[in-house]
Write a protein that holds these residues in place. Structure first.
Motif, short mmCIF file in Angstrom:
data_model
loop_
_atom_site.label_atom_id
_atom_site.label_comp_id
_atom_site.label_asym_id
_atom_site.label_seq_id
_atom_site.Cartn_x
_atom_site.Cartn_y
_atom_site.Cartn_z
N THR A 275 0.60 32.50 17.48
CA THR A 275 0.13 32.00 16.19
C THR A 275 0.79 30.65 15.94
O THR A 275 1.86 30.38 16.50
N GLU B 55 1.62 30.04 9.27
CA GLU B 55 0.78 30.81 8.37
C GLU B 55 1.66 31.73 7.53
O GLU B 55 2.49 32.47 8.06
N LEU C 85 1.97 39.51 17.62
CA LEU C 85 2.68 38.26 17.85
C LEU C 85 3.37 38.28 19.21
O LEU C 85 4.11 39.21 19.53
#
Length: 277
Positions: free
Chosen positions: A212, A243, A251
């Protein structure tokens, strides 16, 4: 060899609170016996202290993602259950002067997770509830139920057990060496997750990417990209997820170690008072 169950009523079993106390004492003895090798494994980089993972029934010491990690977790759980059941049952038997079944104690430990460093349990219980249930089960089924057995295992079984133990240690240690990155000290400032990515091993790690959007650093003016950042041996870097909100459950971080690129799941757990995930 056969055994005959001890008829109920022929032996006065100790009270619930006495068994609870002896269970706690046995737990402390197990903590000492297991703590020494665990500290040693942390020092050599196989494990690291972490904030804990959320999962059931298997949630550590490694994130159970992939066959290699799951087998390593299972081996660690089996070792903890075996050592704890022998020590807890032996401690109880010495103090209560009654036969205590190591097999039953082992089953209870596996069900409730009442053992130090045990990141697995079959019943979804934690804390005091698990301890109380374990006390009831041990008192009801393990104490003065079956007379102690003296069984000499065949030599081939001893060799097989030794080989399995060596294989388990090798599998666990190799996984820890190849996956040395651990998230710790998780913050949720303004619902933005930051954590220390610690390299517990003795080999340098070069980050490739995070699954991410993320940057290196814990402050807004630290905006260095993740790619190419080196995490030195026994060192760490702050990672901030761009984010806001809870970190993704899938993750992962990709990195280069020993000349090859590999990946590992990350499970940073934010403080529940700052961000409930």
């Amino acid at each position: 060899m056969t055994s005959v169950a001890i008829p109920e009523g022929t032996v006065q079993r100790p009270g619930f609170w006495r068994v609870l106390w002896e269970l706690i004492v046995g737990y402390l003895f197990s903590l000492i016996a297991l703590g020494v090798p665990v500290i040693g494994l942390v020092l050599v980089g196989v494990f690291d202290w972490h904030d804990g993972f959320r999962g059931w029934p298997l949630n550590g010491p490694y994130v159970p993602a992939g066959v290699w990690a799951i087998l390593a977790d299972l081996f660690c759980a089996i070792v903890v259950v075996l050592v704890s059941s022998v020590i807890i049952a032996g401690s109880m038997q010495a103090e209560l002067r009654l036969p205590v079944s190591r097999l039953v104690v082992g089953v209870v430990v596996a069900l409730t997770g009442v053992a130090p460093f045990l990141d697995a349990r079959l019943l979804p219980l934690t804390g005091p509830a698990a301890l109380l249930v374990a006390t009831y089960l041990v008192r009801r089924f393990a104490i003065a139920r079956v007379p102690p057995l003296s069984i000499r295992p065949p030599r081939w079984l001893l060799f097989a057990g030794a080989a399995a133990g060596i294989a388990g240690v090798t599998l666990t240690a190799s996984y820890g060496v190849a996956h040395p990155l651990w998230p710790n000290s998780v913050n949720a400032n303004g619902r933005q997750i930051s954590f220390i990515l610690r390299n517990a091993g003795f080999a340098e790690v070069t980050l490739v990417d995070v699954s991410t959007p993320a940057r290196v650093g814990a402050t807004p003016w630290e905006g260095r990209p993740v790619r190419g950042v080196v995490v030195p041996a026994r060192g760490s870097r702050w990672i901030t997820l761009l984010e806001r909100g809870c970190p993704p459950k899938d993750l992962t971080v990709r990195y280069r170690i020993f000349g090859r690129v590999t990946s590992a799941p990350l499970r940073p757990v934010p403080p529940p008072l700052e961000l409930r995930c």
